[in-house]
Design an enzyme around this catalytic site. Structure first.
Site, short mmCIF file in Angstrom:
data_model
loop_
_atom_site.label_atom_id
_atom_site.label_comp_id
_atom_site.label_asym_id
_atom_site.label_seq_id
_atom_site.Cartn_x
_atom_site.Cartn_y
_atom_site.Cartn_z
N GLY A 95 13.37 -7.69 -5.00
CA GLY A 95 12.68 -8.52 -4.01
C GLY A 95 11.31 -8.98 -4.52
N GLN A 170 3.97 -8.82 -0.96
CA GLN A 170 4.76 -9.82 -1.69
C GLN A 170 4.50 -11.22 -1.17
OE1 GLN A 170 8.86 -8.52 -1.62
NE2 GLN A 170 8.42 -6.67 -2.81
N ASP A 320 7.30 2.53 0.86
CA ASP A 320 8.45 2.93 0.06
C ASP A 320 8.63 4.44 -0.02
OD1 ASP A 320 9.40 0.39 -0.57
OD2 ASP A 320 8.02 0.18 -2.25
N ARG A 398 15.97 4.45 -3.50
CA ARG A 398 15.05 5.44 -2.93
C ARG A 398 15.77 6.44 -2.03
NH1 ARG A 398 10.42 3.82 -5.21
NH2 ARG A 398 9.98 1.58 -5.22
#
Length: 438
Positions: A95, A170, A320, A398
């Site tokens: 991404g 992002q 994350d 993850r």
């Protein structure tokens, strides 16, 4: 599919080095590829996501080579001089590559097509499409604003002032990158701080960038058209990768593990703060600054953790790391509550639903809410594990690594259905785990 059973291995000891930071690796290749002249990058993460960025920058005209000593050399193409890629850019599972490179193309007179794997093709790109269209880019996306997607850059693009509707580094970075080749000043208003690697590194490469505060909100302004100068970059160890070992050493009795050279950028260090709040024993040894980023060695010793209510304001700085925090919470004494985590539902998988199901299947007590999980910990007693079944990780790296950590504190071990996705971000995860537990 490569399934693997992770079982209790004994204490984690000694010293390990985790791979280079993923966010910084992506950006170092992009910005070096935009500079005029030769840059060298040391410590680059050589996972599939970062290699997708390298391949795209080559398609835009940069020359990128890996040297025998593991450093990378980049001869940049220059802002404003991107070549039009001859074929579609395959972003794999990344991404970050997709959203940042869309920003790059948006202000150049070229057309590029972005494609990705099944997981990436389900992720939302509208959050980047909207501001880039305001700057003049033409974008044809698949239904729902996803990949495959074709982007026609605008030349000249129009500078905008854009307030981020979601806390996303992002999206911020995509707009700033589009601003590099846009005449005038492009501004991003950030109501909630997100990781600032783009701002730090662009400044290092010579972009004119100002960060200020207006009405309590951060405003980042970039001046186009920019000329970037080459720079030598040393990439610190990835805090998101270190996270798995920070939690593992905290919950496996007898552990005393040093994780070398971990990036401790304050916009990324949320997990460290929350684990300490829970009672973790984590010491920062030899703190230093490398290439504008704070770094230290982390010495982590086993400690009895206690459940906490995690402040939703800290979420962007550890977005994350929640899957592995959920594992720490499952072993803590008392209850851990998390909220404000809607963003986790649109990651590589729906990380709230996937982790709730995975942890429940190995014996943890978990309640799933719209925007978070409530986890009732065992007080340090091992989890049951998965004697027969496999834990479903939904192709999410993850989730796979978090459940591997859960296996280290389980009676029957945890069978992870597919470990192949781990290669997207942490190719050396399994060998390091064996090394630390020897």
């Amino acid at each position: 599919m490569t399934s693997h059973r992770f079982s209790a291995l004994g204490p984690l000891t000694g010293a390990i080095s985790v791979p280079g930071d993923k966010s910084i690796s992506h950006r170092s290749l992009m910005f070096a590829g935009l500079a005029v002249g030769r840059s060298t990058i040391a410590g680059l993460l050589e996972g599939e996501d970062v290699l997708a960025t390298a391949a795209a920058m080559r398609a835009f005209g940069a020359q990128i080579a890996r040297n025998e000593d593991g450093t990378w050399t980049v001869d940049g193409v220059g802002v404003g001089s991107l070549l039009e890629p001859k074929t579609a850019l395959d972003m794999g599972n990344s991404g970050t590559s997709t959203r940042l490179l869309m920003g790059l193309v948006a202000s150049h007179a070229i057309t590029a097509t972005f494609v990705g794997d099944a997981s990436l093709s389900g992720r939302p790109m509208k959050r980047v499409i909207d501001p880039l269209a305001m700057m003049g880019a033409g974008i044809e996306a698949s239904a729902g604003g996803t990949l495959p997607l074709m982007l026609r850059g605008a030349s000249p693009a129009v500078p905008i002032t854009y307030r981020l509707p979601v806390a996303s580094a992002q999206v911020k970075s995509a707009v700033l990158l589009a601003g590099l080749n846009t005449p005038g000043i492009t501004r991003v208003i950030e109501p909630v701080p997100t990781r600032d690697h783009t701002e730090r590194m662009l400044t290092g490469f010579g972009a004119k960038l100002e960060v200020g505060v207006e009405n309590g909100e951060t405003v980042i302004a970039i001046h186009g058209e920019a000329d970037l100068k080459p720079m030598d970059v040393t990439v610190p160890g990835d805090p998101s990768s270190a996270a798995f070992f920070m939690v593992a050493a905290s919950i496996v009795p007898g552990s005393d593990l040093t994780i070398r050279n971990v990036g401790l950028n304050p916009t990324r260090a949320g997990l460290l703060a929350v684990l300490r709040q829970m009672g973790a024993d984590i010491e920062e040894v030899n703190p230093r600054e490398v290439g504008g980023e704070p770094v230290a060695d982390l010495r982590v010793r086993h400690a009895q953790l206690t459940g906490v209510d995690v402040d939703p304001a800290i979420a962007p700085s550890m977005i994350d790391e929640f899957p592995v925090l959920f594992v720490a919470a499952a072993l803590a004494k008392g209850t851990t509550r998390t909220s404000g985590l809607d963003e986790l539902r649109v990651k590589e998988s729906d990380r709230l639903a996937t982790m709730a199901a995975a942890l429940t299947s190995v014996g943890a007590r978990v309640e799933e809410h719209e925007d978070g999980l409530t986890i009732h910990g065992t007080g340090g007693e091992p989890l049951r594990g998965s004697a027969n079944g496999r834990v479903k990780t939904m192709l999410d790296h993850r989730i796979a690594m978090s459940m591997a950590v859960a296996g280290l504190v389980s009676r029957d071990g945890v069978m992870v259905d597919d470990t192949a996705p781990i290669n997207t971000s942490f190719p050396t995860f399994m060998p390091l785990l064996e090394e630390a537990a020897r």
